[in-house]
Scaffold this active site. Structure first.
Site, short mmCIF file in Angstrom:
data_model
loop_
_atom_site.label_atom_id
_atom_site.label_comp_id
_atom_site.label_asym_id
_atom_site.label_seq_id
_atom_site.Cartn_x
_atom_site.Cartn_y
_atom_site.Cartn_z
N ASP A 156 32.37 -28.03 2.03
CA ASP A 156 32.14 -28.60 3.35
C ASP A 156 31.22 -27.69 4.15
O ASP A 156 30.74 -26.67 3.65
CB ASP A 156 33.46 -28.86 4.08
CG ASP A 156 34.14 -27.58 4.56
OD1 ASP A 156 33.90 -26.53 3.95
OD2 ASP A 156 34.91 -27.64 5.54
N PRO A 162 52.49 -39.43 14.27
CA PRO A 162 51.61 -39.52 15.43
C PRO A 162 50.40 -38.62 15.26
O PRO A 162 50.50 -37.51 14.72
CB PRO A 162 52.49 -39.06 16.60
CG PRO A 162 53.54 -38.20 15.96
CD PRO A 162 53.77 -38.78 14.60
N ASN A 219 42.34 -32.37 1.01
CA ASN A 219 40.93 -32.24 1.38
C ASN A 219 40.23 -31.06 0.70
O ASN A 219 39.03 -30.84 0.90
CB ASN A 219 40.77 -32.16 2.90
CG ASN A 219 41.48 -30.95 3.51
OD1 ASN A 219 41.67 -29.92 2.87
ND2 ASN A 219 41.88 -31.09 4.77
N SER A 258 32.74 -27.05 11.29
CA SER A 258 33.17 -27.34 9.93
C SER A 258 32.48 -28.58 9.35
O SER A 258 31.26 -28.62 9.23
CB SER A 258 34.69 -27.49 9.91
OG SER A 258 35.20 -27.58 8.61
#
Length: 616
Positions: free
Chosen positions: A326, A567, A429, A90
């Protein structure tokens, strides 16, 4: 027109399922591509991340052979339904590579199968442990689609997977160089019964390959443009600069560009001369290093324009209308340079707002003649990372329902599918799509019967026409930059907007992201959508006190500063997000949150250095 374009056709191995498995060859491949050892003599450990396995390309051959076996077993478990393997990393640097698995519905693997993939990737002998040798001499139906991106090492890696699958006796459909969304769509189209009412590439046969995929999208895009009702006065051609991150999206956009040019020549007076956008393609494969200082990830994370490696005349560059993809073309963001020379970004939040607003408006128009349209449940799925301004705009102006899901495509996709009749999601994104449920298609059928005798220019009829077209322009399997590019351009044209007008819908709150390294990330837990921490018990009250303190000292009395922490899924670290009325305030709040995490969660190394270190 369509015959002039060289559409890629897949190469098929074991097409009739007559080949028995070859245990000897499978064992030979596994031995040849054995799992490497680290400096301590222990086997290197591989983990299945959010989007599969992703590592430096040199360590991937052992994983490739083992995950090929896994893909075959997954197909067997689904009674021969096709699954997919996409070789790509990617938006990662060019030296990296990876494997994304497409399940038979074109989506991601179930969680329990992700763990099985991890176990198999780390097994010295998955052939014996999985009891795949039991199928020796008993041909079983296995179908696996394979695609790869433009990285030089993607071809040899895909060949390892193909050799392993052929040795298993699987039918392998090798699509060659494709975008990730193409591979997901091709997999889904092999199993059309998996998703009710999804319109697959306009193909009546149920299967979908490159020709179907591209022509269907472009034909639907052109049909959508033809529903324009506003008076178009400007004959000036519209031009979009497209930065393809030097990746596979550029190759596929060249073919879409050729189809668009043919329609422009042959369209006659059916469509206005300025309707279809002219694509100026830059950062093609070979123009520069893949994803390096270009592409959607770079632009969105750094808030900087892409480096343009392609040769072009500076006067040809439409700096007012730019899109960046991308490396594997499953993300897209838009941007332009304002009068001060500053980049203005339109990210996934802005895309979600534009598409959702358009859908809601068309459904409202349809409801004036078809009251059942009012019962359609539309909504947006966001994550905690969505900018607060976008959430407030959607709730207060668009007046749509907003649901917050846990970070990750699999979570937002699932929520959009189960919670809404028309569910839209886009991560910041630029990865996202729209999902249309059975009630939406039932509405279209009822509307057709009610509107059959009305004027084609009546606004409710036009709304029905547009809503009927949209599912064919959407890749409902996964986020698709090529599909999204056409959808966004069509909506902007129908509205008569440019990027400046779109950007002005609302102003993003300034934000700051950082991370704090900790001894053990497992001590931090959150609620289901990650907006609040549960443990350590003292952390959430401390974060809420920091937010309250920031709102009290802000120069804006309506300040709605917020921060959350979660996290990391890949390392012993805690990721921090903060937003506030000004950038300085966002920096200050992020600094305070980082300090709290460091103190309360056993931070190691140093607290991140951010602008505005003054404590609250």
């Amino acid at each position: 027109m369509k015959n002039e374009i060289n559409f890629d056709a897949p190469k098929i191995y074991n097409s009739r399922f007559l080949t028995k498995s070859n245990p000897k060859e499978i064992r030979r491949l596994l031995h040849h591509f054995s799992i490497p050892k680290n400096s301590n003599g222990k086997s290197v450990r591989f983990d299945y991340g959010t989007a599969g396995f992703r590592y430096h390309n040199k360590v991937l051959p052992p994983i490739m052979a083992r995950i090929a076996i896994f893909a075959g077993l997954r197909s067997i478990a689904l009674d021969g339904e096709a699954v997919g393997m996409m070789i790509t990393a990617s938006h990662n640097p060019e030296v990296d590579n990876g494997i994304k698995i497409s399940d038979s519905n074109g989506g991601m693997l179930p969680v329990k199968w992700e763990q099985m993939a991890t176990d198999m990737a780390n097994s010295d002998n998955p052939f014996e442990e999985s009891r795949i040798n039991d199928i020796s001499g008993k041909p079983r139906t296995m179908v696996v689609h394979i695609g790869r991106d433009t990285r030089s090492h993607s071809l040899p890696l895909s060949q390892i997977a193909i050799r392993t699958l052929v040795a298993m006796g699987a039918k392998v459909i090798d699509h060659g160089v494709v975008t990730t969304p193409q591979l997901h769509m091709y997999t889904l189209s092999s199993n059309p019964h998996k998703v009710m009412n999804v319109l697959l590439c306009g193909s009546s046969s149920g299967t979908c390959f490159e020709r179907d995929y591209m022509i269907s999208f472009v034909e639907t895009y052109v049909s959508l443009l033809r529903t324009c009702t506003r008076q178009v006065k400007d004959d000036k051609p519209r031009c979009m600069l497209v930065d393809s991150a030097c990746g596979v999206g550029g190759l596929k956009l060249k073919k879409i560009e050729s189809i668009l040019k043919t329609y422009a020549r042959e369209g006659g007076d059916i469509i206005h001369s300025s309707a279809m956008v002219n694509l100026k393609l830059v950062n093609q494969p070979g123009d520069g290093p893949l994803n390096h200082r270009c592409g959607a990830e770079y632009v969105q994370k750094n808030q900087l324009p892409p480096v343009l490696y392609s040769e072009f005349q500076e006067s040809e560059v439409p700096a007012s209308y730019v899109a960046s993809l991308d490396g594997d073309a499953d993300r897209i963001v838009f941007h332009y340079t304002d009068s001060r020379g500053k980049l203005v970004l339109l990210d996934g939040d802005k895309i979600a707002v534009l598409i959702s607003s358009f859908l809601q408006e068309e459904i409202r128009y349809l409801s004036t003649e078809v009251p059942e349209a009012k019962k359609i449940k539309c909504g947006i799925v966001q994550t905690a990372y969505a900018n607060g301004s976008s959430t407030r705009y959607l709730k207060n102006i668009v007046q749509t329902e907003v649901a917050i899901a846990k970070t990750g495509v699999k979570h937002v996709h699932e929520m959009a599918h189960h919670h809404f009749d028309v569910g839209t999601y886009f991560e910041a994104n630029g990865h996202g799509t729209v999902l249309f449920g059975p009630k939406f298609y039932d509405l279209l059928a009822k509307a057709e019967q009610k509107l059959i005798s009305t004027s084609r220019t009546q606004r409710a009829t036009i709304a029905w026409q547009r809503l009927r077209l949209l599912p064919k322009l959407v890749n409902q399997a996964v986020g698709d930059a090529l599909s999204d590019l056409l959808i966004i351009d069509a909506i902007l044209y129908l509205n008569g907007w440019d990027l400046q007008r779109w950007s002005g819908l609302y102003n993003d709150m300034p934000s700051r992201q950082c991370k704090v390294k900790v001894k053990d990330r497992s001590i931090i837990s959150t609620n289901s959508n990650e907006t609040k921490t549960i443990s350590p018990a003292s952390l959430q009250p401390a974060l809420e006190a920091a937010m309250e303190s920031m709102n009290s000292i802000s120069l804006n009395p309506l300040s709605q500063a917020r921060t959350f922490v979660r996290p990391s899924g890949t390392e012993d670290a805690v990721r921090i997000y903060a937003e506030a009325q000004t950038q300085d305030e966002a920096n200050l709040l992020a600094t305070e949150a980082a300090t709290l995490v460091y103190k309360l969660c056993n931070g190691v190394s140093e607290i991140p250095t951010l602008p505005g270190q003054t404590r609250l």
